[in-house]
Design an enzyme around this catalytic site. Sequence first.
Site, mmCIF file in Angstrom:
data_model
loop_
_atom_site.group_PDB
_atom_site.id
_atom_site.type_symbol
_atom_site.label_atom_id
_atom_site.label_comp_id
_atom_site.label_asym_id
_atom_site.label_seq_id
_atom_site.Cartn_x
_atom_site.Cartn_y
_atom_site.Cartn_z
ATOM 1 N N GLU A 264 76.325 51.725 -9.907
ATOM 2 C CA GLU A 264 76.692 50.677 -8.948
ATOM 3 C C GLU A 264 75.480 50.132 -8.203
ATOM 4 O O GLU A 264 75.398 48.930 -7.945
ATOM 5 C CB GLU A 264 77.741 51.209 -7.963
ATOM 6 C CG GLU A 264 79.049 51.631 -8.618
ATOM 7 C CD GLU A 264 79.726 50.500 -9.397
ATOM 8 O OE1 GLU A 264 79.381 49.316 -9.174
ATOM 9 O OE2 GLU A 264 80.576 50.797 -10.241
ATOM 10 N N HIS B 96 77.119 40.902 -10.738
ATOM 11 C CA HIS B 96 77.210 42.369 -10.662
ATOM 12 C C HIS B 96 77.901 42.923 -11.906
ATOM 13 O O HIS B 96 77.402 43.851 -12.560
ATOM 14 C CB HIS B 96 77.976 42.744 -9.386
ATOM 15 C CG HIS B 96 78.182 44.214 -9.188
ATOM 16 N ND1 HIS B 96 77.552 44.925 -8.193
ATOM 17 C CD2 HIS B 96 78.981 45.115 -9.824
ATOM 18 C CE1 HIS B 96 77.932 46.190 -8.243
ATOM 19 N NE2 HIS B 96 78.809 46.328 -9.222
ATOM 20 N N GLU B 97 79.058 42.357 -12.242
ATOM 21 C CA GLU B 97 79.797 42.860 -13.405
ATOM 22 C C GLU B 97 79.033 42.584 -14.696
ATOM 23 O O GLU B 97 79.059 43.401 -15.629
ATOM 24 C CB GLU B 97 81.190 42.230 -13.465
ATOM 25 C CG GLU B 97 82.018 42.405 -12.201
ATOM 26 C CD GLU B 97 82.067 43.836 -11.690
ATOM 27 O OE1 GLU B 97 82.131 44.768 -12.518
ATOM 28 O OE2 GLU B 97 82.041 44.038 -10.464
ATOM 29 N N GLY C 88 86.975 44.251 -6.185
ATOM 30 C CA GLY C 88 86.483 42.907 -6.383
ATOM 31 C C GLY C 88 86.553 42.520 -7.848
ATOM 32 O O GLY C 88 86.995 41.436 -8.202
ATOM 33 N N ALA C 89 86.123 43.456 -8.708
ATOM 34 C CA ALA C 89 86.115 43.201 -10.147
ATOM 35 C C ALA C 89 85.835 44.517 -10.849
ATOM 36 O O ALA C 89 85.516 45.531 -10.224
ATOM 37 C CB ALA C 89 85.068 42.156 -10.512
ATOM 38 N N MET C 90 85.943 44.496 -12.196
ATOM 39 C CA MET C 90 85.699 45.698 -12.996
ATOM 40 C C MET C 90 85.009 45.319 -14.281
ATOM 41 O O MET C 90 85.407 44.376 -14.974
ATOM 42 C CB MET C 90 87.022 46.411 -13.291
ATOM 43 C CG MET C 90 86.881 47.640 -14.176
ATOM 44 S SD MET C 90 85.856 48.918 -13.378
ATOM 45 C CE MET C 90 85.348 49.850 -14.827
ATOM 46 N N GLU C 91 83.998 46.117 -14.639
ATOM 47 C CA GLU C 91 83.083 45.799 -15.729
ATOM 48 C C GLU C 91 83.579 46.249 -17.097
ATOM 49 O O GLU C 91 82.782 46.703 -17.932
ATOM 50 C CB GLU C 91 81.719 46.444 -15.450
ATOM 51 C CG GLU C 91 81.689 47.969 -15.477
ATOM 52 C CD GLU C 91 81.910 48.648 -14.147
ATOM 53 O OE1 GLU C 91 81.531 49.814 -13.996
ATOM 54 O OE2 GLU C 91 82.474 47.993 -13.247
#
Length: 848
Positions: free
Chosen positions: A323, A300-301, A266-269
């Site tokens: 997470e 979330h990120e 979905g995404a990456m931090e």
Amino acid sequence: MPGTNLTRDEAAARAALLEVTSYEVELDLTTGDTTFGSTTTIAFTCSEPGAETFADLVGATVHEITLNGTAVDPATAYADSRIRLTGLAAENTLVVRADCTYSRTGEGLHRFVDPADDRVYLYSQFEVPDARRVFTTFEQPDLKSVFTFVVTAPEHWKVVSNSPSPEPTPAGDGSAVWRFEPTKPLSTYVTAIVAGEYHQEQHAYEGRHGTIPLGLYCRQSLVEHLDTEELLTVTRQGFEFFEDAFGYPYPFGKYDQLFVPEYNMGAMENAGCVTLRDEYLPRSRQDRAFYEFRVEVILHEMAHMWFGDLVTMKWWDDLWLNESFAEWACYHAAVEATEFTESWTGFTNARKNWAYRQDQLPSTHPIAADNVDLHAVEVNFDGITYAKGASVLKQLVAWVRLENFLEGLTGYFHDFEYANSEFADLLTALEKSSGRELDSWAQEWLQTTGVNTLAPRFELDAEGRYASFVVEQGAHPDHPTLRRHRIGVGLYDRVEGRLVRRQSLELDVEGATTEVPELVGVTQPDLLLLNEGDLAYAKIRLDPRSLETVVEGIATIDDSLARALCWGAAWDMTRDAEMTAHQFVALVLSGLGSETDAFGVSRLPAYAAQAVHQYSAPERRAALRTTWEQGVRALLHDAAPGSDHQLSFARAFAAAAHSDAALDELEALLDGSLVLDGLAVDADLRWTLVGSLARNGRADAARIADELSRDNTISGQEHAASALALRPLAEAKAQAWQDAVVRDDVPNETQRSIVTSFQVPGQDDVLEPYVERYLEVADTLWEEKGTQRASTVLEYMFPKQLASEALLARVDAWLESSPANPAAKRYVREGRDDVARALRAQARDARG
């Protein structure tokens, strides 16, 4: 254990030996379409001069290695993705010059050429261990360092990293050099490089701690879909909320969000450089669930900037905390700071069901998993790590009280800023702020497996009042832990056509039985709902009267969270063969039209379809398919024009359509001879309709190619690949198998589109030959294709549609004899569990 599979013990030994002073990473992105130049200079100290260790570098052609000014022969030092370093000094400098390979699997540095305009886009994805595919590293989270990136790229590109993008210096021949300022101390997995012909927008957030520059980036072909104001609104809401709640200013200066293609996650931090899949910039109309989930991903990120990037786990054993915390925080922030004030209902309807399913598989594991090596880590990004962990953290917040939880976090962030910690450090901070002992709670919830079931058991007197009432707690015999739960109990009565809450109470449940004296003498309600408010992580059961009430009148419950608990209980009872597939489908058809939760409206049709195709008795399935098809059609035609319900029901009807009349209706929607007021048959919905026709033998390759000519984008290509694989033809499955399993040059998202379209209900004849082929390739697929491709194939191409006792026996034999590694066997065991569950449900449905 040499090679790419770094063990926890190896990492601990290396961390005890080294401190990494700095990295300078020089990347030349002008050397060709398949490889790029990578020169890494690492300064580090060694606590035991004369010792040896290793650096990590995967899949590279190494030209030069220099350690402390002395050349090292790559032919002898570089093997098994490691560079052996001997005779270390107290202070060391390692220089490695290599060529590395662009990825098409979304791991390392991914390269994408947009078919819409032939523009080039690159982005990195490094979690868990893939920075070492781009530059030489000490690839473990507790060897943090500062990073200076120097990138040579075409001068008209945008280049983005963790530090603010500098002005490029011309380098001749149409190229330029971007020299970034050193970063704050970071783990390798949250560093990032994004480069290419991206569209860029610059904005800012003005907050209590100053200005945070905000960048938004996307492909040029998606600029018209970049909904800037909505993205900026939630980003600013997030910063205002988190900086206040965490009591710590945003730690990384600027904040870029880059929407990138063919993204696995979905995404990456990445610190200050968040990458998100560009499907979050929709080109077609989406429902509210889509936008609610996008908000949660963005938050979330952002939460990871503090929890994960500022303070980072020492080793991946605490991946769950990383997470789970971000998961809890994003829902908490969505409720408190955005328009999505009922996000916990969506969590119950979607994410928590994911956790419950994962926790009942044979591959279940403690929330705090024992990640002995990277192979173990790579398969633990699952519903337990995210959703069960978030559910348990939600309980912890209730246990210590929110204000104490946040006070503890503030101290924790200040104590461990730019460093590494373990879960025990967070517990210490929370015990200090709350005054509660938390070790026993951690043992009970984090180091055990499985989900408990809570059910009411009672006796009634002659007047229909409870003469006795207990809450029974059960557990699977393989995971027998009985836990402490704080639950609500809701009593609902039918009042003028509605189910109205008459009374609610909270109590602590502990052990096998918990008496509830407060209910003795109380008249039995029409609906008794355990876990009112969704405080606990537990499966709940409905007594016969309550189940009948829910089946007949779930739509009359006004509270969305109470409905979500009823939906979840019914679905879980269906999966556990305590409620028939026919009953569940009837329930969905009766209540879906008036459901208000966006996630309920979008997810429940998928659960019902699974009940139809996998959990119904084969001899009763044809009739149930018709009931479901016609029921969804009625919901579609009754839906308010232009509503989210109408769009969701159009998708569900396309998925359910199989009769000639229904397929004719899909054809008419496609060619425009049927128009439903308010329903836009846009690019994505057109592909949904084409896919349904293909699945039913009504769209051949030529028709799919014609649709692709209307939509020759990467999304169109992925949809076309899916539609081709959906066809009920032997040659279609053969080609899909070749593209998804054999070939290495099919891009990751195209491969995923093919894989998820391969196993189709009702195509048994053409799928039967692939049982043996699946098991044959499963022996070696993980080693041959890598984590991303192998996990996608093993999860989604398992032949669960062919559920039978013979299939179970064949899979059991494979599990006994196969040399496949544990990660591959995990996916096969999970598929086997799905088949066994389906057979039990089918037997229950057959009894009616």
